[in-house]
Scaffold this active site. Structure first.
Site, PDB file in Angstrom:
ATOM      1  N   ILE A  98      14.532  18.396  -9.107  1.00 47.83           N
ATOM      2  CA  ILE A  98      15.078  17.858 -10.555  1.00 47.83           C
ATOM      3  C   ILE A  98      15.355  16.719 -11.097  1.00 47.83           C
ATOM      4  O   ILE A  98      14.674  15.891 -12.521  1.00 47.83           O
ATOM      5  CB  ILE A  98      15.801  18.884 -11.916  1.00 47.83           C
ATOM      6  CG1 ILE A  98      15.753  20.485 -11.785  1.00 47.83           C
ATOM      7  CG2 ILE A  98      15.576  18.718 -13.290  1.00 47.83           C
ATOM      8  CD1 ILE A  98      16.605  21.370 -13.283  1.00 47.83           C
ATOM      9  N   ARG A 120      25.150  20.598 -15.456  1.00 47.24           N
ATOM     10  CA  ARG A 120      26.718  21.443 -16.279  1.00 47.24           C
ATOM     11  C   ARG A 120      27.808  20.638 -16.445  1.00 47.24           C
ATOM     12  O   ARG A 120      27.911  19.133 -16.720  1.00 47.24           O
ATOM     13  CB  ARG A 120      26.924  21.773 -14.430  1.00 47.24           C
ATOM     14  CG  ARG A 120      26.149  22.990 -14.128  1.00 47.24           C
ATOM     15  CD  ARG A 120      26.111  24.607 -15.121  1.00 47.24           C
ATOM     16  NE  ARG A 120      25.077  25.444 -14.594  1.00 47.24           N
ATOM     17  CZ  ARG A 120      24.896  25.243 -14.559  1.00 47.24           C
ATOM     18  NH1 ARG A 120      23.226  24.653 -15.515  1.00 47.24           N
ATOM     19  NH2 ARG A 120      24.052  26.776 -14.070  1.00 47.24           N
ATOM     20  N   ASP A 165      22.669  17.996 -22.919  1.00 45.84           N
ATOM     21  CA  ASP A 165      21.922  19.883 -22.618  1.00 45.84           C
ATOM     22  C   ASP A 165      23.150  20.958 -21.992  1.00 45.84           C
ATOM     23  O   ASP A 165      23.155  22.557 -22.961  1.00 45.84           O
ATOM     24  CB  ASP A 165      20.948  20.222 -21.281  1.00 45.84           C
ATOM     25  CG  ASP A 165      20.100  21.788 -22.451  1.00 45.84           C
ATOM     26  OD1 ASP A 165      20.199  21.833 -23.240  1.00 45.84           O
ATOM     27  OD2 ASP A 165      19.686  21.937 -21.213  1.00 45.84           O
ATOM     28  N   GLU A 198      30.308  26.996 -22.891  1.00 45.31           N
ATOM     29  CA  GLU A 198      29.457  27.327 -24.215  1.00 45.31           C
ATOM     30  C   GLU A 198      29.519  28.716 -24.924  1.00 45.31           C
ATOM     31  O   GLU A 198      30.158  29.275 -23.907  1.00 45.31           O
ATOM     32  CB  GLU A 198      27.934  26.684 -23.749  1.00 45.31           C
ATOM     33  CG  GLU A 198      27.316  25.501 -22.411  1.00 45.31           C
ATOM     34  CD  GLU A 198      26.531  25.376 -20.986  1.00 45.31           C
ATOM     35  OE1 GLU A 198      25.980  26.290 -21.505  1.00 45.31           O
ATOM     36  OE2 GLU A 198      26.388  24.286 -20.636  1.00 45.31           O
ATOM     37  N   HIS A 256      21.755  24.214 -23.989  1.00 53.36           N
ATOM     38  CA  HIS A 256      21.510  25.123 -22.883  1.00 53.36           C
ATOM     39  C   HIS A 256      19.674  25.780 -22.485  1.00 53.36           C
ATOM     40  O   HIS A 256      19.097  26.725 -22.310  1.00 53.36           O
ATOM     41  CB  HIS A 256      22.379  25.463 -22.487  1.00 53.36           C
ATOM     42  CG  HIS A 256      22.356  25.828 -20.571  1.00 53.36           C
ATOM     43  ND1 HIS A 256      23.492  25.999 -19.838  1.00 53.36           N
ATOM     44  CD2 HIS A 256      21.409  25.572 -19.900  1.00 53.36           C
ATOM     45  CE1 HIS A 256      23.110  25.908 -18.482  1.00 53.36           C
ATOM     46  NE2 HIS A 256      21.755  25.948 -18.831  1.00 53.36           N
TER      47      HIS A 256
HETATM   48  N1  LIG Z   1      20.247  22.522 -17.852  1.00 53.82           N
HETATM   49  C1  LIG Z   1      19.719  23.731 -17.759  1.00 53.82           C
HETATM   50  O1  LIG Z   1      18.477  24.243 -18.507  1.00 53.82           O
HETATM   51  C2  LIG Z   1      19.441  23.439 -16.731  1.00 53.82           C
HETATM   52  C3  LIG Z   1      18.114  23.947 -15.695  1.00 53.82           C
HETATM   53  C4  LIG Z   1      17.888  24.395 -14.124  1.00 53.82           C
HETATM   54  C5  LIG Z   1      19.104  23.818 -13.293  1.00 53.82           C
HETATM   55  N2  LIG Z   1      19.969  22.653 -13.694  1.00 53.82           N
HETATM   56  C6  LIG Z   1      20.806  22.108 -13.294  1.00 53.82           C
HETATM   57  O2  LIG Z   1      20.325  20.734 -12.312  1.00 53.82           O
HETATM   58  C7  LIG Z   1      20.992  21.179 -11.661  1.00 53.82           C
HETATM   59  C8  LIG Z   1      19.986  20.925 -10.156  1.00 53.82           C
HETATM   60  O3  LIG Z   1      19.031  21.727  -9.719  1.00 53.82           O
HETATM   61  P1  LIG Z   1      17.845  21.158  -8.991  1.00 53.82           P
HETATM   62  O4  LIG Z   1      17.065  22.173  -9.076  1.00 53.82           O
HETATM   63  O5  LIG Z   1      17.490  19.631  -9.167  1.00 53.82           O
HETATM   64  O6  LIG Z   1      18.859  21.396  -7.421  1.00 53.82           O
HETATM   65  P2  LIG Z   1      18.669  20.830  -6.589  1.00 53.82           P
HETATM   66  O7  LIG Z   1      19.637  21.469  -5.183  1.00 53.82           O
HETATM   67  O8  LIG Z   1      17.515  20.526  -5.677  1.00 53.82           O
HETATM   68  O9  LIG Z   1      19.057  19.587  -6.214  1.00 53.82           O
HETATM   69  C9  LIG Z   1      20.260  18.990  -6.831  1.00 53.82           C
HETATM   70  C10 LIG Z   1      20.905  17.275  -5.612  1.00 53.82           C
HETATM   71  O10 LIG Z   1      22.233  17.174  -6.617  1.00 53.82           O
HETATM   72  C11 LIG Z   1      22.570  16.327  -5.172  1.00 53.82           C
HETATM   73  N3  LIG Z   1      24.075  16.360  -5.251  1.00 53.82           N
HETATM   74  C12 LIG Z   1      25.128  17.317  -5.154  1.00 53.82           C
HETATM   75  N4  LIG Z   1      26.490  17.050  -5.670  1.00 53.82           N
HETATM   76  C13 LIG Z   1      26.551  15.606  -5.330  1.00 53.82           C
HETATM   77  C14 LIG Z   1      26.477  14.414  -5.857  1.00 53.82           C
HETATM   78  N5  LIG Z   1      28.240  14.769  -5.893  1.00 53.82           N
HETATM   79  N6  LIG Z   1      26.384  13.412  -6.311  1.00 53.82           N
HETATM   80  C15 LIG Z   1      25.101  13.472  -5.838  1.00 53.82           C
HETATM   81  N7  LIG Z   1      23.974  14.470  -5.605  1.00 53.82           N
HETATM   82  C16 LIG Z   1      24.669  15.652  -5.656  1.00 53.82           C
HETATM   83  C17 LIG Z   1      21.665  17.430  -4.020  1.00 53.82           C
HETATM   84  O11 LIG Z   1      22.413  17.022  -2.388  1.00 53.82           O
HETATM   85  C18 LIG Z   1      21.122  18.066  -5.276  1.00 53.82           C
HETATM   86  O12 LIG Z   1      20.092  16.895  -3.206  1.00 53.82           O
HETATM   87  C19 LIG Z   1      21.625  22.607 -10.833  1.00 53.82           C
HETATM   88  O13 LIG Z   1      22.516  22.587 -10.274  1.00 53.82           O
HETATM   89  C20 LIG Z   1      21.642  22.587 -12.659  1.00 53.82           C
HETATM   90  O14 LIG Z   1      23.567  23.408 -12.428  1.00 53.82           O
HETATM   91  C21 LIG Z   1      20.091  22.778 -15.561  1.00 53.82           C
HETATM   92  O1  LIG Z   2      18.545  31.999 -17.590  1.00 53.54           O
HETATM   93  C1  LIG Z   2      19.190  31.136 -18.410  1.00 53.54           C
HETATM   94  O2  LIG Z   2      19.868  31.332 -19.096  1.00 53.54           O
HETATM   95  C2  LIG Z   2      18.649  30.080 -17.371  1.00 53.54           C
HETATM   96  O3  LIG Z   2      17.930  30.176 -17.166  1.00 53.54           O
HETATM   97  C3  LIG Z   2      20.356  29.910 -17.416  1.00 53.54           C
HETATM   98  O4  LIG Z   2      21.414  30.110 -17.622  1.00 53.54           O
HETATM   99  C4  LIG Z   2      20.315  28.532 -17.031  1.00 53.54           C
HETATM  100  O5  LIG Z   2      20.850  28.224 -15.776  1.00 53.54           O
HETATM  101  P1  LIG Z   2      20.571  27.053 -14.968  1.00 53.54           P
HETATM  102  O6  LIG Z   2      19.304  26.517 -14.576  1.00 53.54           O
HETATM  103  O7  LIG Z   2      20.657  25.240 -15.411  1.00 53.54           O
HETATM  104  O8  LIG Z   2      21.351  27.699 -13.909  1.00 53.54           O
END
Ligand SMILES: NC(=O)c1ccc[n+]([C@@H]2O[C@H](COP(=O)([O-])OP(=O)(O)OC[C@H]3O[C@@H](n4cnc5c(N)ncnc54)[C@H](O)[C@@H]3O)[C@@H](O)[C@H]2O)c1
Ligand SMILES: O=C(O)[C@H](O)[C@H](O)COP(=O)(O)O
Length: 322
Positions: free
Chosen positions: A156, A238, A262, A267, A286
């Protein structure tokens, strides 16, 4: 002994048609619960071999009480509500559904960035209240003059970085692992630097790292104080990464000019949260991950993984190593 089944431990999606179709096609019995606590999980998941889980907490106590459980699949990407070490000790495979909504989350962060830099929400409020002037919105900076800091350059973070680079912004970034970025021509525009340097130089800082216990409170009074006066902050990752009182203080004092979230530590966001009365903050519930297509992709893949877990087949997206 309870009959073997798959459980959906908790799920606030609009419906569970996708999971139902997958379980019924596989001929596996299943049940839906809305567990919130460890005790809810222990009471409802007896006999469960595999679980689809949204937010309910899988802890040592829960794993110890559910000896038949072999797999927990998260509806989503982050697995911070599951104690991975305890799962491994109890032989439970934890899986997630990565990249079901990477572009949705990157687009949501971008939408938040455009909204706070262009002051869209304040302008809309003002027009509704009957005022027609840009004077209350000044100053607004040209986007390509901005340096965007990205912490966490995984799926992301990288997708977000590419979007803001396309808008002409300078991108600086930090990740604890950078092997995947080395020699990648598509991310060579990112200036990789230290976490402190990103925090100190960013005009807008966006968090995209996963939440590990050691990262809790990554953004606190000390780190917000290091940010440039007038800088902006976005978190779609998060809530546990942020000390919310410190963020509210930084907005109240004017040290930060805007923030967009978000995700929050608790939550739904508690009614007495200091963030509710802070100025220049945009909060969404979220939902960054959501689109019709992402939801359908997420739910089908989560259910299919649970079926593999039920049948003892190789998981597609394991998170812990058994
Ligand atoms: N708001 C939402 O709806 C939503 C949806 C999907 C994911 N997310 C969150 O987004 C996060 C990232 O998703 P992703 O698919 O990119 O995951 P990902 O695993 O591809 O990327 C996470 C990156 O963070 C890095 N990382 C971990 N700890 C770190 C730190 N202390 N400092 C710097 N970098 C660090 C890791 O090395 C990795 O490259 C998920 O863990 C989830 O918590 C939120
Ligand atoms: O299922 C949902 O509501 C969302 O996908 C989920 O809770 C978001 O989780 P995340 O991908 O941020 O871990």
């Amino acid at each position: 002994m309870a009959d073997a089944l798959i459980v959906i431990t908790d799920c606030n999606h609009i419906n569970i048609d996708a999971e139902k179709a997958v379980f019924e096609a596989a001929g596996i019995p299943w049940k839906l619960f809305q567990c919130r606590t460890e005790d809810d999980l222990i009471a409802n998941c007896q006999g469960a071999v595999a679980a689809c889980n949204q937010r309910a907490p899988f802890t040592e106590k829960v794993f110890a009480a559910l000896p038949e459980l072999k797999m927990v699949v998260r509806y989503g990407d982050g697995v911070d509500n599951v104690d991975l070490e305890a799962a491994t000790r109890h032989g439970v495979q934890v899986c997630n559904v990565p990249d079901y909504g990477t572009s949705e989350v990157a687009n949501h962060a971008l939408a938040m960035m455009l909204a706070i830099t262009r002051k869209i929400c304040q302008a809309n409020e003002q027009v509704r209240e009957g005022r027609w002037t840009y004077r209350e919105m000044v100053p607004i900076q040209h986007l390509s003059n901005m340096t965007i800091g990205v912490i966490g350059l995984g799926r992301i973070g990288l997708a977000f970085a590419k979007r803001v680079h396309a808008l002409g912004c300078k991108v600086i970034g930090f990740d604890i692992f950078t092997e995947h970025l080395k020699g990648d021509p598509e991310s060579s525009f990112i200036e990789l630097t230290s976490e402190d340097d990103v925090i100190e130089r960013a005009d807008l800082l966006s968090l995209h790292c996963s939440l590990n216990s050691q990262d809790a409170g990554l953004m606190n009074a000390k780190t917000f104080a290091k940010m440039k006066p007038g800088a902006m902050f976005i978190n779609v990752t998060r809530g546990g990464l942020v000390d919310e009182k410190a963020l509210a203080d930084a907005l109240n004092s004017g040290h930060l000019s805007a923030a967009a979230l978000d995700v929050t530590a608790k939550e739904p966001l508690p009614m007495d949260s200091p963030l509710r009365s802070a100025p220049n903050i945009l909060i969404t519930p979220h939902m960054a991950w959501y689109s019709v297509q992402a939801e359908s992709n997420l739910k089908t893949r989560c259910a299919e993984e649970a079926v593999r877990g039920f049948r003892g087949e190789k998981p597609r997206n394991p998170v812990n190593k058994l």
